[in-house]
Design a protein around this motif. Structure first.
Motif, PDB file in Angstrom:
ATOM      1  N   ILE A  27      17.715  25.780  82.137  1.00 35.16           N
ATOM      2  CA  ILE A  27      17.097  26.798  82.966  1.00 35.16           C
ATOM      3  C   ILE A  27      18.186  27.668  83.574  1.00 35.16           C
ATOM      4  CG2 ILE A  27      15.601  27.220  84.953  1.00 35.16           C
ATOM      5  CD1 ILE A  27      14.263  25.927  82.537  1.00 35.16           C
ATOM      6  N   ALA A  28      18.083  28.956  83.346  1.00 32.54           N
ATOM      7  CA  ALA A  28      19.069  29.879  83.884  1.00 32.54           C
ATOM      8  C   ALA A  28      18.424  31.229  84.075  1.00 32.54           C
ATOM      9  CB  ALA A  28      20.274  30.000  82.946  1.00 32.54           C
ATOM     10  N   LEU A  29      19.000  32.000  84.955  1.00 29.12           N
ATOM     11  CA  LEU A  29      18.484  33.346  85.156  1.00 29.12           C
ATOM     12  C   LEU A  29      18.834  34.209  83.961  1.00 29.12           C
ATOM     13  CD1 LEU A  29      19.291  34.071  88.895  1.00 29.12           C
ATOM     14  CD2 LEU A  29      17.056  33.637  87.891  1.00 29.12           C
ATOM     15  N   LYS A  30      17.890  34.966  83.535  1.00 24.56           N
ATOM     16  CA  LYS A  30      18.145  35.903  82.432  1.00 24.56           C
ATOM     17  C   LYS A  30      18.066  37.327  82.968  1.00 24.56           C
ATOM     18  CE  LYS A  30      15.735  35.442  78.622  1.00 24.56           C
ATOM     19  NZ  LYS A  30      14.622  35.607  77.685  1.00 24.56           N
ATOM     20  N   ALA A  31      19.002  38.133  82.579  1.00 21.07           N
ATOM     21  CA  ALA A  31      18.949  39.533  82.986  1.00 21.07           C
ATOM     22  C   ALA A  31      17.740  40.193  82.354  1.00 21.07           C
ATOM     23  CB  ALA A  31      20.226  40.243  82.547  1.00 21.07           C
ATOM     24  N   PRO A  32      17.024  41.013  83.081  1.00 11.15           N
ATOM     25  CA  PRO A  32      15.857  41.674  82.499  1.00 11.15           C
ATOM     26  C   PRO A  32      16.259  42.511  81.293  1.00 11.15           C
ATOM     27  CG  PRO A  32      16.513  42.728  84.569  1.00 11.15           C
ATOM     28  CD  PRO A  32      17.299  41.467  84.452  1.00 11.15           C
ATOM     29  N   LEU A  33      15.401  42.509  80.305  1.00 14.03           N
ATOM     30  CA  LEU A  33      15.684  43.220  79.055  1.00 14.03           C
ATOM     31  C   LEU A  33      15.742  44.728  79.295  1.00 14.03           C
ATOM     32  CD1 LEU A  33      15.958  43.399  76.003  1.00 14.03           C
ATOM     33  CD2 LEU A  33      13.461  43.363  75.856  1.00 14.03           C
ATOM     34  N   ASN A  34      16.819  45.324  78.871  1.00  8.56           N
ATOM     35  CA  ASN A  34      16.979  46.769  79.014  1.00  8.56           C
ATOM     36  C   ASN A  34      16.468  47.457  77.766  1.00  8.56           C
ATOM     37  OD1 ASN A  34      17.773  49.368  79.488  1.00  8.56           O
ATOM     38  ND2 ASN A  34      19.941  48.986  79.087  1.00  8.56           N
ATOM     39  N   VAL A  35      15.321  48.086  77.881  1.00  2.21           N
ATOM     40  CA  VAL A  35      14.746  48.758  76.714  1.00  2.21           C
ATOM     41  C   VAL A  35      14.751  50.271  76.899  1.00  2.21           C
ATOM     42  CG1 VAL A  35      13.297  46.856  75.999  1.00  2.21           C
ATOM     43  CG2 VAL A  35      12.433  48.437  77.706  1.00  2.21           C
ATOM     44  N   GLU A  36      15.645  50.762  77.737  1.00  3.39           N
ATOM     45  CA  GLU A  36      15.668  52.197  77.979  1.00  3.39           C
ATOM     46  C   GLU A  36      15.982  52.988  76.724  1.00  3.39           C
ATOM     47  OE1 GLU A  36      18.361  52.915  81.118  1.00  3.39           O
ATOM     48  OE2 GLU A  36      17.133  51.946  82.646  1.00  3.39           O
ATOM     49  N   GLY A  37      16.774  52.366  75.835  1.00  4.59           N
ATOM     50  CA  GLY A  37      17.131  53.078  74.608  1.00  4.59           C
ATOM     51  C   GLY A  37      16.016  53.108  73.603  1.00  4.59           C
ATOM     52  N   MET A  38      14.953  52.299  73.879  1.00  7.31           N
ATOM     53  CA  MET A  38      13.884  52.203  72.894  1.00  7.31           C
ATOM     54  C   MET A  38      12.628  52.955  73.325  1.00  7.31           C
ATOM     55  SD  MET A  38      14.002  48.130  72.328  1.00  7.31           S
ATOM     56  CE  MET A  38      15.495  47.201  72.596  1.00  7.31           C
ATOM     57  N   LEU A  39      12.355  53.009  74.627  1.00  5.32           N
ATOM     58  CA  LEU A  39      11.084  53.531  75.088  1.00  5.32           C
ATOM     59  C   LEU A  39      11.186  55.002  75.460  1.00  5.32           C
ATOM     60  CD1 LEU A  39       9.950  50.555  77.348  1.00  5.32           C
ATOM     61  CD2 LEU A  39       9.386  50.995  74.970  1.00  5.32           C
ATOM     62  N   PRO A  40      10.072  55.731  75.412  1.00  4.78           N
ATOM     63  CA  PRO A  40      10.077  57.121  75.831  1.00  4.78           C
ATOM     64  C   PRO A  40      10.495  57.248  77.285  1.00  4.78           C
ATOM     65  CG  PRO A  40       8.084  56.598  74.630  1.00  4.78           C
ATOM     66  CD  PRO A  40       8.784  55.306  74.882  1.00  4.78           C
ATOM     67  N   LYS A  41      11.160  58.349  77.603  1.00  2.00           N
ATOM     68  CA  LYS A  41      11.669  58.558  78.944  1.00  2.00           C
ATOM     69  C   LYS A  41      10.636  59.266  79.819  1.00  2.00           C
ATOM     70  CE  LYS A  41      15.813  57.368  77.425  1.00  2.00           C
ATOM     71  NZ  LYS A  41      16.313  56.042  77.552  1.00  2.00           N
ATOM     72  N   LYS A  42      10.916  59.191  81.122  1.00  3.38           N
ATOM     73  CA  LYS A  42      10.138  59.953  82.079  1.00  3.38           C
ATOM     74  C   LYS A  42      10.857  61.273  82.315  1.00  3.38           C
ATOM     75  CE  LYS A  42       8.067  59.722  86.668  1.00  3.38           C
ATOM     76  NZ  LYS A  42       7.836  58.885  87.861  1.00  3.38           N
ATOM     77  N   VAL A  43      10.204  62.343  81.995  1.00  8.93           N
ATOM     78  CA  VAL A  43      10.821  63.665  82.126  1.00  8.93           C
ATOM     79  C   VAL A  43       9.993  64.477  83.111  1.00  8.93           C
ATOM     80  CG1 VAL A  43      11.551  65.730  80.936  1.00  8.93           C
ATOM     81  CG2 VAL A  43      11.636  63.523  79.767  1.00  8.93           C
ATOM     82  N   GLY A  44      10.636  64.849  84.237  1.00  6.70           N
ATOM     83  CA  GLY A  44       9.914  65.615  85.246  1.00  6.70           C
ATOM     84  C   GLY A  44       8.731  64.828  85.754  1.00  6.70           C
ATOM     85  N   HIS A  45       7.572  65.464  85.700  1.00 11.55           N
ATOM     86  CA  HIS A  45       6.359  64.797  86.152  1.00 11.55           C
ATOM     87  C   HIS A  45       5.584  64.196  84.998  1.00 11.55           C
ATOM     88  CE1 HIS A  45       5.011  68.765  84.836  1.00 11.55           C
ATOM     89  NE2 HIS A  45       3.801  68.254  84.719  1.00 11.55           N
ATOM     90  N   VAL A  46       6.119  64.313  83.778  1.00 12.72           N
ATOM     91  CA  VAL A  46       5.414  63.825  82.590  1.00 12.72           C
ATOM     92  C   VAL A  46       5.966  62.478  82.182  1.00 12.72           C
ATOM     93  CG1 VAL A  46       4.820  64.284  80.209  1.00 12.72           C
ATOM     94  CG2 VAL A  46       5.022  66.179  81.820  1.00 12.72           C
ATOM     95  N   THR A  47       5.133  61.481  82.107  1.00 12.03           N
ATOM     96  CA  THR A  47       5.546  60.168  81.636  1.00 12.03           C
ATOM     97  C   THR A  47       4.893  59.909  80.295  1.00 12.03           C
ATOM     98  OG1 THR A  47       5.738  59.344  83.882  1.00 12.03           O
ATOM     99  CG2 THR A  47       5.644  57.721  82.136  1.00 12.03           C
ATOM    100  N   ALA A  48       5.693  59.867  79.266  1.00 15.45           N
ATOM    101  CA  ALA A  48       5.162  59.687  77.909  1.00 15.45           C
ATOM    102  C   ALA A  48       5.132  58.201  77.577  1.00 15.45           C
ATOM    103  CB  ALA A  48       6.015  60.454  76.913  1.00 15.45           C
ATOM    104  N   GLU A  49       4.067  57.532  78.007  1.00 18.14           N
ATOM    105  CA  GLU A  49       3.940  56.113  77.715  1.00 18.14           C
ATOM    106  C   GLU A  49       3.401  55.952  76.305  1.00 18.14           C
ATOM    107  OE1 GLU A  49       1.710  53.992  80.559  1.00 18.14           O
ATOM    108  OE2 GLU A  49       2.991  54.521  82.261  1.00 18.14           O
ATOM    109  N   ARG A  50       3.950  54.983  75.609  1.00 14.37           N
ATOM    110  CA  ARG A  50       3.543  54.787  74.225  1.00 14.37           C
ATOM    111  C   ARG A  50       2.214  54.041  74.175  1.00 14.37           C
ATOM    112  NH1 ARG A  50       6.523  55.870  70.207  1.00 14.37           N
ATOM    113  NH2 ARG A  50       6.078  55.229  68.075  1.00 14.37           N
ATOM    114  N   ALA A  51       1.299  54.569  73.397  1.00 10.22           N
ATOM    115  CA  ALA A  51       0.004  53.918  73.239  1.00 10.22           C
ATOM    116  C   ALA A  51       0.163  52.642  72.421  1.00 10.22           C
ATOM    117  CB  ALA A  51      -0.974  54.875  72.549  1.00 10.22           C
ATOM    118  N   THR A  52      -0.818  51.768  72.503  1.00 12.46           N
ATOM    119  CA  THR A  52      -0.839  50.560  71.680  1.00 12.46           C
ATOM    120  C   THR A  52      -2.211  50.435  71.034  1.00 12.46           C
ATOM    121  OG1 THR A  52      -1.519  49.200  73.570  1.00 12.46           O
ATOM    122  CG2 THR A  52       0.851  49.328  73.104  1.00 12.46           C
TER     123      THR A  52
END
Length: 611
Positions: A27-52
């Motif tokens: 049991i150990a702490l795991k750093a949260p997964l950084n998926v910033e390079g994979m997911l759409p970004k938040k630009v201005g007031h528009v958040t482009a969330e990917r549909a599923t």
């Protein structure tokens, strides 16, 4: 989606004793997964969330619908009987398990892990080959511009099949050349053409003498092409949310129709002989290298490896979706459908051979002629023809639409991944982006509905689906299997499914699949033949040059992408190439831990990668 929301978890290390992976958990702490390079970004007031996908079954049905297309009906049955009948199934299934299933699993894994379309997913997997992703989108879009023409033809036959007497049933029409028109199949009499063949050539197409004679637009087909694109748009304008609902019908109805047609056909006289002809093994064909190449090419083209479509659809999955199970369902369903379609087609051909007292060889054919010439003639002699004909052409429409949805979605996904926020600032809604893609696809499809459009169609199909695809597939497999590598691919699978791929997949990714793709590519180059239409028409030199230009429209992005990536890096040439071959996606979130606490990979993978 199921990843990145956990702040703590157990760190796992694997110790290998006597060839068995034993799991020990600390049991150990795991750093949260950084998926910033994979997911759409938040630009201005528009958040482009990917549909599923709304449900897992929607992804499965959409993938099956894309894989099971018109080629399963008109390509596989003819190829099987011509290449050895039942004996052909041996190389076919061998290629399926050595090439088709592993590479489909690979594409699903890339899309689901990165949650990106093929352009950006492959750029992160191997920046040096980022042009492969662009090329897959280009080839898919080029294909969808003329693939919808087939839907246009299916609609034409569908609407004309409600008449009391089918217009392709007699030689007493204004479009018939009475002197060489035959009711039924003329056999070996070369100067005669069946009434259904003349209907296809002189009524549907109003075909000219060659590609150099465009002959003007076929306005009826122009209107039906608009209708076909409207149907496509209405089914996909909301993205996977709308497509996921449509495929419940379009992916299942063809199976209902195939089974109903089979039950009806097997009761017809001569059907048994046709089916036996389809499956009768010719073992000597197994010694022909071309038969093995045909089997591999059929698996590859049918499942759709190299078009970027499977990567795009998998990118809408939840992160921990069981893609291994879905891979087996899609690939096996595709093969089973091909065999089922073979029985349906050859039972009808056997019936026609019985009616006209001709050998099966004189009737069997492949390509559009099988479903737009042979089968309409079959319905003319069947009981209840006004029932079977509309249902059959509606089935063709469903088969084609599923594939068309997926190919258009690849272009939309790539636009949204790369330029989504910027485009949305101008066009405001994704529905308008989809409309724009459909309008462009419609405009590029207009040359195919001229009176000389059949020659354009055949030229495009030959140089897009045959020549270009093999190049793209080879470089995609090269980038993922050998450059990205087996070790990294194992981590990707382990992160999503909780377990590493077994030795079967590892062996195929490392050896069998790349070698098979390379063999297909070499065979395609060595045995290259210029495009032809029918048995006699050969294209002029300028048309062949145009054909190669069509191929280069997609292929050229591979060297351009590699050159751009090398130029933008710093250092010596070798340093730039090495940097360009380094993946930019995050693979192991615990790499900051001491080496002994990192996630290891199975001994089988270590063994294979060191061979």
């Amino acid at each position: 989606m199921g990843v990145g929301s956990e702040n703590a978890a157990s760190t796992t290390k694997l110790s290998i004793r006597h060839g068995v992976c034993k799991e020990e958990t600390n049991i150990a702490l795991k750093a949260p997964l950084n998926v910033e390079g994979m997911l759409p970004k938040k630009v201005g007031h528009v958040t482009a969330e990917r549909a599923t996908w709304g449900r897992r079954i929607e992804f499965v049905l959409a993938s099956v619908g894309y894989a099971v297309g018109l080629g399963n009906v008109w390509r596989f049955p003819y190829l099987c009987y011509r290449s050895g009948g039942g004996a052909f199934l041996i190389p076919y299934f061998l290629m399926l398990f050595l090439c088709g299933i592993p590479l489909l699993f690979m594409e699903f894994a890339i899309g689901q892990y990165t949650r990106l379309g093929p352009v950006h997913a492959l750029a992160k997997i191997c920046p040096l080959f980022k042009g492969v992703g662009i090329a897959t989108v280009v080839i898919s879009f080029v294909l969808c511009t003329y693939y919808n023409v087939l839907m246009c033809w299916a609609l034409y036959y569908f609407f004309n099949s409600f008449r009391a007497t089918f217009p392709w049933q007699s030689c007493n029409n204004t479009w018939n050349a009475v002197g060489n028109c035959s009711i039924g199949f003329p056999g070996n009499t070369t100067h005669l053409h069946s009434a259904s063949q003349q209907y296809f050539d002189h009524r549907l197409l109003e075909i000219t003498n060659g590609i150099e004679d465009a002959g003007g637009l076929r306005w009826e087909l122009f209107g039906l092409l608009i209708l076909a694109w409207v149907i496509v748009y209405l089914c996909i304008f909301k993205g996977v949310k709308s497509t996921g609902k449509v495929v419940y019908f379009t992916a299942t109805f063809p199976y209902f129709m195939l089974f109903v047609l089979l039950i009806n056909n097997v009761q017809l006289p001569g059907a048994k002989n046709g089916m036996l002809y389809f499956l009768k093994p010719k073992w000597s064909k197994l010694l022909d290298v071309q038969v093995w190449v045909n089997a591999a090419a059929q698996v590859f083209n049918s499942i759709g490896i190299g078009f970027g479509t499977m990567i795009s659809m998998a990118s809408y999955n939840k992160f921990n979706n069981n893609i291994l199970r879905d891979t087996l369902i899609v690939s096996l369903a595709n093969s089973a459908t091909s065999i089922l379609a073979g029985f349906v087609i050859f039972s009808a051909i056997g019936y026609m051979a019985h009616v006209h007292n001709l050998p099966v060889d004189n009737i069997a054919t492949d390509g559009p002629g099988l479903v737009f010439v042979v089968y309409p003639e079959v319905f003319s002699t069947m009981p209840l023809p006004q029932l079977w004909a509309p249902l059959f052409f509606f089935m063709l429409l469903c088969l084609g639409l599923d594939s068309q949805f997926a190919m258009v979605e690849v272009a939309v996904t790539s636009i949204m991944d790369g330029f989504g926020p910027k485009v949305l600032r101008v066009l405001k809604r994704q529905e308008i982006i989809v409309l724009t893609v459909c309008v462009i696809g419609f405009l590029l499809g207009i040359p195919h509905i001229t009176k000389g459009g059949m020659y354009v169609f055949q030229l495009m199909d030959h140089y897009t689906a045959v020549v270009s695809l093999m190049f793209l597939a080879f470089f995609e497999v090269l980038a993922v299997c050998w450059v990205f590598g087996l070790r990294r691919m194992t981590i990707v699978i382990k992160r999503m499914l909780g377990k590493a791929p077994n030795i079967y997949f590892c062996s195929c990714w490392m050896f069998f699949s790349p070698v098979l793709v390379m063999c297909i590519l070499i065979s395609s180059i060595v045995q290259y033949t210029p495009a032809r239409y029918g048995k006699s028409y050969t294209y002029p030199v300028w048309a062949e040059v145009v054909g190669w230009g069509i191929s280069l429209v997609s292929i050229v992005w591979i060297p351009l992408g590699a050159l751009h990536e090398i130029c933008r890096n710093k250092g010596t040439l070798m340093q730039r190439i090495k940097t360009a071959m380094t993946p930019t996606i995050e693979l192991d979130p615990v790499n900051h831990l001491p080496e002994k606490e990192r996630v290891d990979i199975p001994e089988s993978v270590v063994f294979i990668t060191h061979l």
